[in-house]
Design an enzyme around this catalytic site. Sequence first.
Site, short mmCIF file in Angstrom:
data_model
loop_
_atom_site.label_atom_id
_atom_site.label_comp_id
_atom_site.label_asym_id
_atom_site.label_seq_id
_atom_site.Cartn_x
_atom_site.Cartn_y
_atom_site.Cartn_z
N GLU A 228 0.83 -1.21 0.00
CA GLU A 228 0.00 0.00 0.00
C GLU A 228 0.87 1.26 0.00
O GLU A 228 0.80 2.10 0.89
CB GLU A 228 -0.97 -0.01 1.18
CG GLU A 228 -2.01 -1.10 1.08
CD GLU A 228 -3.13 -1.00 2.11
OE1 GLU A 228 -4.23 -1.51 1.84
OE2 GLU A 228 -2.89 -0.43 3.19
N GLU B 61 -5.99 -7.34 -1.55
CA GLU B 61 -6.64 -7.44 -0.24
C GLU B 61 -8.11 -7.10 -0.37
O GLU B 61 -8.47 -6.08 -0.98
CB GLU B 61 -6.01 -6.45 0.76
CG GLU B 61 -4.57 -6.72 1.12
CD GLU B 61 -4.04 -5.70 2.12
OE1 GLU B 61 -4.86 -5.04 2.80
OE2 GLU B 61 -2.80 -5.55 2.21
#
Length: 936
Positions: A369, A471
């Site tokens: 991320e 995710e």
Amino acid sequence: MKRRSVFVRALSVFSMVSVVLAQMPIVANAEEEEEKEEKTWKKTDYIENGDFEKGDLSGWSVSMPDDDGENVGSKIKVDEWANNNKTNIFNYWNNNADGAELSLSQTIKNLPAGSYRLSFEADGATSQSGMTVSIAGEDIDVETTGWDSWSVFTTEEFTVEDKEDITVSFSGKVESGYWGDVDNFVLYTLEDSSAEGPGQEETEETDPVDSEINVEKVAGCDDNFITGVDVSSYLSEKNSGVKYYDFDGNELSNQGFFDFLHDCGVNYVRIRVWNDPTDGNGNGYGGGNCDIETAVKIGKWVTNAGMKVLIDFHYSDFWADPGKQTAPKAWKSMSIDEKSEAVEKYTKDSLDKLIDAGVNVGMVQIGNETNNGVAGEKSWENMSKIFSAGSKAVRAVSKNLDNDILVAVHFTNPETSGRYAGYAKKLDEYGVDYDVFASSYYPYWHGTLSNLKSVLSDIADTYDKKVMVAETSYVHTLKDGDGHTNTEYEGKSGDALNFDISVQGQADSVRSVIDTVASIDDGIGVFYWEPAWIPVKAYDADAEDAADVLAGNKEAWEKYGSGWASSYAGAYDKDAKDWYGGSAVDNEAWFDFEGHALASAKIYSYVRSGAKAPLSVIRIDVEAVTVELGEDVVLPESASVVYNDGSKVDAKVTWDEAKLAEAMEAGAGEYEIPGTLVVNDETKNVTCKLTINPKNLLVNGSFEDGNKAWTISDIKNADGNNGVSIQADSSNVRTGQMSLKFWDNEEIYYTVEQKVTVDKGVYKLGAFVEGGDCGDAAEFKLYAVVGENNLSTDTGVTGWQNWANPEVTDIIVNTDSTEITVGVSVKAAAGGWGAWDDFYLYKTGEAPSEEIGGGDDPTPVPGDDPVIDNPGEGNQDDPAPSDTPSDDNKDKEKEAVEKTVQEIIKAVDTFVKQVVVPVVKEIIKVVKKIFGWFRW
């Protein structure tokens, strides 16, 4: 299947009947079935800038004669407060008294012959918009249901016989007071089912398997499509004593657990890796204590089960996400060139260790991320050096292994317009070598799936990259299982829960993400995040052993790292300093709180086969009831019964009238009234949450009667436009149709007040407020003025429909028929916006006695009058009132005492906040160091 029957009736008994019948084709008492072909629709790019992501009206023509940019207008904008669409949209509005003509159109030149249909999305005020979308004779009237409530509209199929120009138009007369948005205009074409090509091969159709949940088969989700999980916390969970069970209740061994996942359709396992997740004294940071040694152990079980491994290098010693990208302790003082060399060496050494242990590494993620940095680097120039160093190491290992290992980059927040396009452009400009652009997608925060598809498709098409979701997850319950607050919980506002909160809803959410990614030409897979991160021991706050269970869980979290963070991580991770603890996602797992597999654990198998469950009830919704004291209480006559196929029916409820009478007799409070209903000949128990509020002493507290009883002072509104006013706006109300709404393009300062007369007593004032863009120096104050006393509380706004509930308590009124003033004062930056709603003023008790009775305990006994009934001095009758000077002195003395008491209370409050609280916090820090495992 279509069914056609031709029934022949005898119309006459004469002989000519037989002649007629002999000449007619007849199918008597029979059925002729026609096979209905399944149509496959393919997205085209014939509409230019259909998602408005160019940030302008390229490809479109717009006409709005009354557009003045203020009361009437249209524009391309990004709504940063939205949850479901944070990309560019076409926004339009009309605040004039009359309708306003609007036309948005685009002509597609030389559209090839074929069958088509048009799709688009819209949101807006809860009403008819007055607008119509048209194409090739197909029209759709646009009706919207509220702000950020996006609906997908699709025309009927239409046919183009030969190449011709076709116009898409969005036109009509925007109704007075209406506003709305449109987005994602897409033209689909009907694929030729007989044509050969990718995805067109004939496949053997199979019936859905029997299951506890319904799952529609996903086209394109074949054996090559990645259906993965991230179970990085697994080893720490097992070390803590967690047990997992299969569908038959059999306990799973370590290898058995991963074999079970494989049997459920999992073909890839993602494992996060932190460089050194310890405090230097052997104490792990938690979150699974995910170092390379842990990855090797898990990776071997994964490989033995026939699955591949994705290694997720965070290039940090603990969690890396958009909020923090802290460099490992060992790299903290390195230059960018030194750090790049360290990244390359660390990546290669780690992969060599995994491969030497026999782990089948199929993909490597270089950073996690990485929106705002990686390994402590925040500039794109330096970030790209880190990415390139990691990629270079993967390529070298892959070459030596003579086996392809995919390189993935990972970002999040796809809902923000232009974000991913910007990231991909930077990666391209700096020459970063990668194969897969991976995104997080949590439906609570990350917008619509149509937007996800749009932004990932754009990257796949523009840069020839594979794309995937690294995710995702969804809740099956809002309950907490381990005593540590979850990310999603009962009563949380602002997060989108677009699927049912159940095992079926969890499966529906995952399937929708898979379907979205599989529909992208280069979409390669989906990973579910931490489906096995369950409680060490199930915690029930109401159980007798609750304290012991929680203490045991905390000890395990600290010792084995099975919570999201241990106290030892506090020195490295700012978030863990105060909020370390257990699993924050135990209600999003594929196992229940005791470790038994849920039906959603087979979602990856079911999306390939389809699954069908017997019709069953998954929940019964009963509308809550809120009334004021003294009002009639009417409980809902029926409840909504929700089935696992998504259908709903209303069922009549029989309420316990005795329990309802008890609640009404008890007065103000919250109650659960039991009832029963019958579903499929089975009696089921339900409850209705009944809230009886004290009588609201304010007039028009919810603004449903307009300005009645309120005085508005718009102090900074120099030009008289915009500002604060009571309006009907369904997107900014908490209840009803009206709210006190504010917005201005200049500095904001206003007060809104109401005067109310009350009798002696203790009162509580409250209200609700939401909004945003008000600036760091904004001041929001709710206040009550009683004589010379001004009592207030500060509040603020944090986003659309994130309602804060400030309250001013202990408002003491010592005399009957006292006029008090209640209100709000707001100072905010230009561009600030928001709304107030549902003000209330409740009496919560009797005012303190003005005299102190005799006896050792001045606290009045319930039912006693502390002046008259208590024994001792002052028990005599009050003398008759008189106008003597001595009485005046007594009044002044009484006022002086009251003022002194208020000053003492204020001084004590200040002392506690400024002296006692800081001292206690320092004591807690010392205790934490001594008893680090204990969660304060």
